[in-house]
Write an enzyme that holds these catalytic residues in place. Structure first.
Site, PDB file in Angstrom:
ATOM      1  CE  LYS A  83      50.739  43.597  50.224  1.00  0.00           C
ATOM      2  NZ  LYS A  83      49.823  44.128  49.205  1.00  0.00           N
TER       3      LYS A  83
HETATM    4  C1  E4P Z   1      48.237  41.646  47.299  1.00  0.00           C
HETATM    5  O1  E4P Z   1      48.344  42.107  48.411  1.00  0.00           O
HETATM    6  C2  E4P Z   1      48.368  42.420  46.066  1.00  0.00           C
HETATM    7  O2  E4P Z   1      47.924  43.728  46.338  1.00  0.00           O
HETATM    8  C3  E4P Z   1      47.508  41.932  44.947  1.00  0.00           C
HETATM    9  O3  E4P Z   1      46.719  40.813  45.321  1.00  0.00           O
HETATM   10  C4  E4P Z   1      48.168  41.814  43.636  1.00  0.00           C
HETATM   11  O4  E4P Z   1      47.220  41.402  42.672  1.00  0.00           O
HETATM   12  P1  E4P Z   1      47.433  41.569  41.095  1.00  0.00           P
HETATM   13  O5  E4P Z   1      48.330  40.469  40.639  1.00  0.00           O
HETATM   14  O6  E4P Z   1      46.068  41.432  40.521  1.00  0.00           O
HETATM   15  O7  E4P Z   1      48.049  42.925  40.877  1.00  0.00           O
END
Ligand code: E4P
Length: 218
Positions: A83
């Site tokens: 990522k």
């Molecule tokens: C995506 O890969 C992120 O880990 C995640 O969906 C972020 O979500 P949040 O806005 O609830 O922290």
């Protein structure tokens, strides 16, 4: 539509994987911090539980270090998706790793223009954060519709739309209606998908009537 689980909690992942609903996992540095565990150990363990892609995020911000981190993460298991954040260095890293055959998930996407760049950089997944857009009074799901339209216009753009920052079942249903490829959901949202008061009420009535018959199937 594939379901990924947005957590680094191995116990939750094991529990939900047993339902057959888990096609992959996404983690981020905040989710890893919550576990208090070693990042590399957690990713390796998750990759053993789940066959599908497991996103592990780089934490450097410059291209060279991101690339080194990404290559190290990719070596942990065949199903690691590296990522990277939606920055120019992140996109360069995405292009290099993708050319090497590594799955890359480009994260922190908040606009259709960013999603277009990620696709051109060869991303396997783009992660638009719908909940965080809703939080600032912007329609998060409208972004998914725009990205779907753009990607569908060009056969060469094969990046999968991975709806992230999902807060409730409505986000999941709308993602499916819009043709998103994947949603990544916190465990609580996956569990909430099954809830309906009429199911509970109907089952209670059936069981009460069955008890009146005095019968047993077994
Ligand atoms: C995506 O890969 C992120 O880990 C995640 O969906 C972020 O979500 P949040 O806005 O609830 O922290």
């Amino acid at each position: 539509m594939k379901f990924f689980i947005d957590t680094a909690d191995v116990r939750e992942i094991k529990d939900l994987a047993a339902t057959g609903m888990v096609d992959g996992v996404t983690t981020n540095p905040s989710l890893v911090a919550k576990t208090g565990r070693n990042f590399l150990d957690v990713v390796a363990e998750i990759c053993e539980i789940v066959d599908g892609p497991v996103s592990a995020e780089v934490t450097a911000t410059d291209f060279e270090t991101m690339l080194t981190e990404g290559r190290k993460l990719a070596k942990l298991a065949d199903n690691v998706a590296v990522k990277v954040p939606l920055t120019w260095d992140g996109l360069k890293t995405c292009k290099t790793l993708s050319d090497d055959g590594v799955l890359v998930n480009v994260t922190l996407c908040f606009s259709p223009a960013q999603a277009l760049l990620a696709a051109k950089a060869g991303a396997a997944f783009i992660s638009p954060f719908v909940g965080r857009l809703d939080d600032v009074a912007t329609d998060g799901m409208a972004l998914i519709a725009e990205i779907r339209q753009i990607y569908d216009n060009y056969e060469a753009l094969t990046t999968e739309i991975l709806v992230a920052s999902v807060r409730h079942p409505r986000h999941v249903v709308d993602s499916a209606k819009m043709g998103a490829d994947v949603v990544t959901v916190p465990p609580s949202v996956l569990r909430a998908l099954i809830n309906h008061p009429l199911t509970d009420k109907g089952l209670a009535a059936f069981l009460a009537d069955w008890a009146k018959t005095g019968q047993s199937i077994l």
